[in-house]
Design a protein around this motif. Structure first.
Motif, short mmCIF file in Angstrom:
data_model
loop_
_atom_site.label_atom_id
_atom_site.label_comp_id
_atom_site.label_asym_id
_atom_site.label_seq_id
_atom_site.Cartn_x
_atom_site.Cartn_y
_atom_site.Cartn_z
N ASP A 150 -15.96 0.30 -0.47
CA ASP A 150 -14.79 0.63 -0.16
C ASP A 150 -13.46 0.74 -0.99
OD1 ASP A 150 -14.57 -1.63 -0.80
OD2 ASP A 150 -13.93 -3.44 0.83
N ALA A 196 -7.48 10.80 7.64
CA ALA A 196 -6.99 10.55 5.84
C ALA A 196 -6.98 11.62 5.19
CB ALA A 196 -8.18 9.54 6.09
N TYR A 216 -12.24 4.45 0.17
CA TYR A 216 -10.43 4.92 0.41
C TYR A 216 -9.98 5.90 -0.92
CZ TYR A 216 -5.42 3.12 0.42
OH TYR A 216 -3.94 3.02 0.01
N SER A 243 -11.47 1.63 5.49
CA SER A 243 -12.95 1.86 4.30
C SER A 243 -13.73 1.00 5.09
CB SER A 243 -11.85 1.56 3.48
OG SER A 243 -12.75 1.88 2.50
N LYS A 280 -10.16 9.60 -0.22
CA LYS A 280 -9.21 9.91 1.06
C LYS A 280 -10.15 9.63 2.64
CE LYS A 280 -5.50 11.88 0.66
NZ LYS A 280 -4.78 13.29 1.03
N TRP A 325 0.47 -0.88 -0.29
CA TRP A 325 0.10 -0.12 0.05
C TRP A 325 0.84 0.93 0.16
CZ3 TRP A 325 -0.86 -4.56 3.23
CH2 TRP A 325 -1.90 -5.08 3.35
N THR A 339 -6.72 3.81 4.76
CA THR A 339 -6.61 2.15 4.87
C THR A 339 -7.84 1.96 3.99
OG1 THR A 339 -6.75 1.32 6.81
CG2 THR A 339 -4.52 2.16 5.96
N VAL A 340 -7.49 0.67 3.16
CA VAL A 340 -8.35 0.03 2.69
C VAL A 340 -9.41 -0.78 3.96
CG1 VAL A 340 -9.49 -2.35 1.13
CG2 VAL A 340 -7.07 0.17 0.54
#
Length: 204
Positions: free
Chosen positions: A96, A155, A100, A111, A103, A20, A107-108
């Motif tokens: 999801d 985020a 992500y 999310s 923003k 990531w 993180t996924v």
């Protein structure tokens, strides 16, 4: 946030990449797999290369389960056009993944939890299904009561990734639009993804 902090790091270590692009990834310090044999490097077979490509793609989207990932692949096969590109489009249309990309979360994994806890609306209606498929023109927003959550504010302030051009977002109003389906080249993956290898894996 998410209960999967440890497994995220395990995925990075197992694949030997910073999946990531996060600064805290253990791969930044140790570019080899876990365990006493982790530093041994064998040249992978064709099957191993294809499996690794599948694991990268599955892992990137929050480590989707095998059954669900195969269903996404089968839908990509049914659609017209390049199956690899269709696969990427379907993954990027997941709610999801869109949250992500906008923003709203860091993180996924966060999310998926953020959506399932009911913090997100699609076209004004609450949707708590992370795998919900977003359509072109859908408006995805953070519920008003959730906009001051620490996870959201942190985020938005993250400088480590940008919002891609196939979504538009107003972080002041915490609302955004899924503009169009992306191609592989449009998606800001931190590592190389090879959806055609995934297609080869399932076509065996």
């Amino acid at each position: 946030m998410t209960k999967r902090a440890e497994s995220k790091h395990k995925i990075d270590r197992r694949l030997g990449i910073n999946l990531w692009g996060r600064p805290k990834s253990p791969v930044n310090k140790r570019e080899y797999g876990p365990g006493q044999h982790g530093q041994r490097r064998k040249k992978p077979s064709d099957y191993g290369t294809q499996l690794m490509a599948k694991q990268r793609l599955k892992g990137y989207y929050g480590n989707i389960g095998e059954r669900q990932f195969r269903r996404i692949y089968e839908e990509a096969v049914r659609r017209r056009g390049d199956t690899g590109e269709n696969l990427i489009e379907l993954l990027e249309r997941r709610l999801d993944a869109v949250v992500y990309r906008m923003k709203y979360v860091p993180t996924v994994f966060a999310s998926r939890q953020f959506v399932s806890h009911g913090h997100v609306t699609v076209n004004g209606k609450r949707v708590n299904i992370p795998s919900y498929i977003v359509k072109d023109g859908d408006v995805i927003a953070v519920k008003e009561k959730s906009r001051q959550l620490v996870i959201v504010l942190e985020a938005v302030a993250l400088a480590e990734r940008d919002v891609p051009d196939y979504v538009s977002v107003d972080h002041g109003k915490m609302t955004g639009t899924f503009v169009r389906a992306p191609k592989l080249a449009d998606v800001p993956y931190p590592v190389q993804m090879e959806p055609n290898q995934v297609v080869e894996f399932y076509s065996r």
